[in-house]
Design a protein around this motif. Structure first.
Motif, PDB file in Angstrom:
ATOM      1  N   ILE A   7       0.705  -1.279   0.123  1.00 39.22           N
ATOM      2  CA  ILE A   7       0.121  -0.008  -0.087  1.00 39.22           C
ATOM      3  C   ILE A   7       0.830   1.223   0.015  1.00 39.22           C
ATOM      4  O   ILE A   7       0.622   2.021  -0.888  1.00 39.22           O
ATOM      5  CB  ILE A   7      -1.014   0.186   1.116  1.00 39.22           C
ATOM      6  N   THR A  54      -8.627  16.199   6.671  1.00 41.09           N
ATOM      7  CA  THR A  54      -9.492  15.170   5.673  1.00 41.09           C
ATOM      8  C   THR A  54     -10.808  15.555   5.616  1.00 41.09           C
ATOM      9  O   THR A  54     -11.326  15.644   4.466  1.00 41.09           O
ATOM     10  CB  THR A  54      -9.116  13.522   5.823  1.00 41.09           C
ATOM     11  N   GLU A 130      -2.323  10.336   1.957  1.00 38.57           N
ATOM     12  CA  GLU A 130      -2.961   8.860   2.022  1.00 38.57           C
ATOM     13  C   GLU A 130      -2.067   7.847   2.877  1.00 38.57           C
ATOM     14  O   GLU A 130      -2.538   7.093   3.812  1.00 38.57           O
ATOM     15  CB  GLU A 130      -3.119   8.327   0.684  1.00 38.57           C
ATOM     16  N   VAL A 131      -0.945   8.101   2.706  1.00 39.87           N
ATOM     17  CA  VAL A 131       0.205   7.152   3.454  1.00 39.87           C
ATOM     18  C   VAL A 131      -0.103   7.557   5.010  1.00 39.87           C
ATOM     19  O   VAL A 131      -0.007   6.552   5.872  1.00 39.87           O
ATOM     20  CB  VAL A 131       1.593   7.093   3.104  1.00 39.87           C
ATOM     21  N   LEU A 133      -2.474   8.900   6.795  1.00 42.97           N
ATOM     22  CA  LEU A 133      -3.961   8.421   7.111  1.00 42.97           C
ATOM     23  C   LEU A 133      -3.889   6.945   7.253  1.00 42.97           C
ATOM     24  O   LEU A 133      -4.240   6.427   8.449  1.00 42.97           O
ATOM     25  CB  LEU A 133      -5.007   8.902   6.058  1.00 42.97           C
ATOM     26  N   PHE A 134      -3.100   6.275   6.351  1.00 36.85           N
ATOM     27  CA  PHE A 134      -3.301   4.760   6.513  1.00 36.85           C
ATOM     28  C   PHE A 134      -2.625   4.424   7.829  1.00 36.85           C
ATOM     29  O   PHE A 134      -3.102   3.563   8.547  1.00 36.85           O
ATOM     30  CB  PHE A 134      -2.550   4.329   5.317  1.00 36.85           C
ATOM     31  N   TYR A 136      -1.861   6.027  10.291  1.00 39.47           N
ATOM     32  CA  TYR A 136      -2.384   6.537  11.488  1.00 39.47           C
ATOM     33  C   TYR A 136      -3.855   5.663  11.999  1.00 39.47           C
ATOM     34  O   TYR A 136      -3.745   5.265  13.171  1.00 39.47           O
ATOM     35  CB  TYR A 136      -2.880   7.788  11.284  1.00 39.47           C
ATOM     36  N   GLY A 137      -4.199   5.446  10.646  1.00 39.89           N
ATOM     37  CA  GLY A 137      -5.511   4.354  11.072  1.00 39.89           C
ATOM     38  C   GLY A 137      -4.967   2.947  11.717  1.00 39.89           C
ATOM     39  O   GLY A 137      -5.411   2.632  12.780  1.00 39.89           O
ATOM     40  N   ILE A 140      -3.937   3.651  15.528  1.00 33.85           N
ATOM     41  CA  ILE A 140      -4.939   3.783  16.720  1.00 33.85           C
ATOM     42  C   ILE A 140      -5.872   2.670  16.614  1.00 33.85           C
ATOM     43  O   ILE A 140      -6.588   2.330  17.444  1.00 33.85           O
ATOM     44  CB  ILE A 140      -5.871   4.944  16.169  1.00 33.85           C
TER      45      ILE A 140
ATOM     46  N   SER B  62     -13.305   4.348  13.650  1.00 37.58           N
ATOM     47  CA  SER B  62     -12.623   5.791  14.140  1.00 37.58           C
ATOM     48  C   SER B  62     -11.243   5.797  13.286  1.00 37.58           C
ATOM     49  O   SER B  62     -10.512   6.994  13.282  1.00 37.58           O
ATOM     50  CB  SER B  62     -12.188   5.625  15.680  1.00 37.58           C
ATOM     51  N   ALA B  63     -10.898   4.733  12.708  1.00 37.09           N
ATOM     52  CA  ALA B  63      -9.758   4.788  11.601  1.00 37.09           C
ATOM     53  C   ALA B  63     -10.206   5.364  10.348  1.00 37.09           C
ATOM     54  O   ALA B  63     -11.290   5.108  10.010  1.00 37.09           O
ATOM     55  CB  ALA B  63      -9.344   3.376  11.626  1.00 37.09           C
ATOM     56  N   PRO B  64      -9.064   5.910   9.515  1.00 34.74           N
ATOM     57  CA  PRO B  64      -9.637   6.580   8.190  1.00 34.74           C
ATOM     58  C   PRO B  64      -9.758   5.355   7.342  1.00 34.74           C
ATOM     59  O   PRO B  64      -9.436   4.212   7.680  1.00 34.74           O
ATOM     60  CB  PRO B  64      -8.501   7.241   7.853  1.00 34.74           C
ATOM     61  N   GLU B  66     -10.315   4.418   2.809  1.00 35.55           N
ATOM     62  CA  GLU B  66     -10.330   4.860   1.627  1.00 35.55           C
ATOM     63  C   GLU B  66     -11.054   3.888   0.658  1.00 35.55           C
ATOM     64  O   GLU B  66     -10.703   2.643   0.548  1.00 35.55           O
ATOM     65  CB  GLU B  66      -8.819   4.837   1.092  1.00 35.55           C
ATOM     66  N   VAL B  77     -10.482   9.125   0.072  1.00 35.29           N
ATOM     67  CA  VAL B  77     -10.240   8.953   1.603  1.00 35.29           C
ATOM     68  C   VAL B  77     -11.406   9.412   2.495  1.00 35.29           C
ATOM     69  O   VAL B  77     -11.895  10.498   2.092  1.00 35.29           O
ATOM     70  CB  VAL B  77      -8.661   9.532   2.182  1.00 35.29           C
ATOM     71  N   ALA B  78     -11.652   8.941   3.479  1.00 30.28           N
ATOM     72  CA  ALA B  78     -12.784   9.104   4.451  1.00 30.28           C
ATOM     73  C   ALA B  78     -11.853   9.257   5.975  1.00 30.28           C
ATOM     74  O   ALA B  78     -11.534   8.080   6.391  1.00 30.28           O
ATOM     75  CB  ALA B  78     -13.949   8.372   4.566  1.00 30.28           C
ATOM     76  N   ALA B  79     -11.989  10.192   6.348  1.00 26.90           N
ATOM     77  CA  ALA B  79     -11.533  10.633   7.871  1.00 26.90           C
ATOM     78  C   ALA B  79     -12.356   9.362   8.744  1.00 26.90           C
ATOM     79  O   ALA B  79     -13.506   8.995   8.366  1.00 26.90           O
ATOM     80  CB  ALA B  79     -11.670  11.766   8.259  1.00 26.90           C
ATOM     81  N   GLU B 101      -9.504   0.321   0.770  1.00 26.33           N
ATOM     82  CA  GLU B 101      -8.231   0.177   0.360  1.00 26.33           C
ATOM     83  C   GLU B 101      -7.474  -0.261   1.680  1.00 26.33           C
ATOM     84  O   GLU B 101      -6.471  -0.953   1.549  1.00 26.33           O
ATOM     85  CB  GLU B 101      -7.569   1.314  -0.449  1.00 26.33           C
ATOM     86  N   TYR B 102      -7.681   0.455   2.594  1.00 27.53           N
ATOM     87  CA  TYR B 102      -6.470   0.113   3.902  1.00 27.53           C
ATOM     88  C   TYR B 102      -6.849  -1.363   4.368  1.00 27.53           C
ATOM     89  O   TYR B 102      -6.361  -1.898   5.316  1.00 27.53           O
ATOM     90  CB  TYR B 102      -6.904   1.030   5.081  1.00 27.53           C
ATOM     91  N   GLU B 104      -8.173  -4.037   2.140  1.00 24.55           N
ATOM     92  CA  GLU B 104      -9.030  -4.438   1.044  1.00 24.55           C
ATOM     93  C   GLU B 104      -9.214  -5.776   0.764  1.00 24.55           C
ATOM     94  O   GLU B 104      -9.873  -6.320   0.026  1.00 24.55           O
ATOM     95  CB  GLU B 104      -8.105  -4.046  -0.252  1.00 24.55           C
TER      96      GLU B 104
END
Lengths: 284, 114
Positions: A7, A54, A130-131, A133-134, A136-137, A140, B62-64, B66, B77-79, B101-102, B104
């Motif tokens: 990714i 975002t 995007e990286v 956010l990925f 970070y996701g 958490i 709570s995680a973003p 895509e 992307v969606a926060a 995508e995160y 997938e």
């Protein structure tokens, strides 16, 4: 971990290629590495900002803020690349042949470096958010595999930088006297692809609908999302399902930059620009 | 003083209005789906062929996330805990995969155009 690596790697390919090309294109301009590094740094910081906002960006323009934002960033990059190409056509020869530079030339060299630093920053910004956010996701999310995924992410990032280095050193194998022609050509295609991509974002908002039919579909042959597809997408603007408008914009940009670069590089234009009357034009 | 800026303001306003109005005025079918953990509800969105449409995705995590659908040209992307919309052009009949995508491999859904 492999998933995260892939990714991140495929997001950084585009920025990696652009950084490599810009470094090679500005090799003869003093201070270029510093400017490119600043561009990358600004892009990374910008990525974090964009990632943090975002939600806000997405809500702008009735929910199409991201598309408008991306289209604007790409359009800016196209303008900066065009400017650089024209400037290099006008001054590149003297930069290669003479090591001593007049103060004015150095100053203008700085300006075109700034333009390219913006291009690099924009490229890093677009993919980097995007990286961020990925990662970070993942961070958490629940622990467990998080460390492995983040490690994978950083390996992906490292591979992207390696890719950037390969592009740069690959281009350096070209003799200096040809390097300018090659990088100038690469930048022309890069810019045309970005212009078409910018239009694609506008089409996604529904703002632009003319010539919206898909002209060809080569996605079964070479998907735009595959690694090879992404590289070609960045280098020459390859699209597996381009619309008529994207093609028109692509070829118009290609022709416009080509003609502008040719015009700026012709001996008569060079002579005219050296006369005092043309100095305002030089400043622009 | 103001008159000097009036043309600029007018142009800026026109540009802003042109940018903002078609997005809002358009009467276009919207289909909603919600992502929670790795599951889309609705996981199969039925859409008529030959008409553009909008997918409204709420990211309930709570995680973003895509939202990505290669064939539908979606990549957005969606926060965390937010809602995004994507516009899709008129499609030929068929079954089109969309994913977060995160994640997938697990978070999948389909748009069925018929």
């Amino acid at each position: 971990m492999i998933g995260a690596l892939i990714i991140v790697f495929r997001e950084v390919i585009e920025a990696g290629l652009i950084v490599g090309i810009v470094l090679a294109a500005t090799r003869t301009v003093s201070g270029s590495r510093w400017f490119v590094s600043m561009g990358v740094l600004a892009g990374v910081l910008g990525s974090c900002l964009v990632a943090a906002f975002t939600g806000t960006i997405a809500q702008a323009f009735d929910g199409f803020g991201q598309e408008i934002f991306n289209a604007a960033i790409l359009a800016t990059a196209v303008i900066m690349l065009t400017w650089h190409n024209v400037w290099m056509a006008r001054n590149g020869r003297s930069l290669v042949s003479e090591l001593k530079q007049a103060g004015r030339e150095v100053l203008q060299g700085r300006k075109t470096l700034l333009a390219l630093a913006i291009v690099v920053g924009a490229a890093v910004l677009r993919e980097g958010s995007e990286v961020v956010l990925f990662l970070y996701g993942v961070a958490i999310g629940d622990g467990g595999s998080a460390a492995g995924i983040i490690a994978g992410g950083f390996v992906g990032l490292g591979l992207g930088s390696l890719f950037s280095g390969l592009t740069y050193f690959g281009l350096l194998h070209i003799p200096t006297r040809h390097l300018f022609v090659v990088t100038s050509g690469l930048i022309t295609f890069l810019a045309a692809g970005m212009a078409a991509q910018s239009v694609a974002f506008l089409e996604n908002t529904g703002l632009v609908e003319i010539l919206g039919n898909t002209v060809w579909d080569t996605s079964p042959l070479l998907s735009e999302k595959s690694i090879a597809g992404r590289i070609l997408h960045t280098l020459v603007g390859y699209s597996d399902q381009p619309t008529g408008l994207q093609l028109v914009v692509y070829f118009t940009t290609l022709a416009a930059i080509f003609c502008a670069t040719r015009w700026a590089g012709r001996p008569r234009a060079l002579a005219a620009l050296e006369s005092p009357a043309a100095i305002p034009a030089v400043r622009n | 003083m103001l008159s000097r800026f009036a043309p600029v303001l007018l142009i800026a306003f026109t540009v802003a209005a042109t940018l903002a109005s078609p997005l809002r005025a358009e009467d276009i079918a919207t289909y909603e789906t919600t992502l929670k953990d790795a599951t889309f509800t609705v996981a199969e969105i039925k859409v008529p062929a030959g008409k553009p449409f909008i997918i409204k995705m709420t990211n309930g995590n709570s995680a973003p996330a895509e939202l990505e659908a290669k064939e539908l040209k979606i990549e957005k992307v969606a926060a965390g805990n937010s809602t995004i919309i994507v516009r899709v052009k008129a499609m030929e009949p068929g079954k089109y995969l969309f994913v977060d995508e995160y994640q997938e491999d697990v978070a999948k859904g389909y748009v069925v155009v018929e």
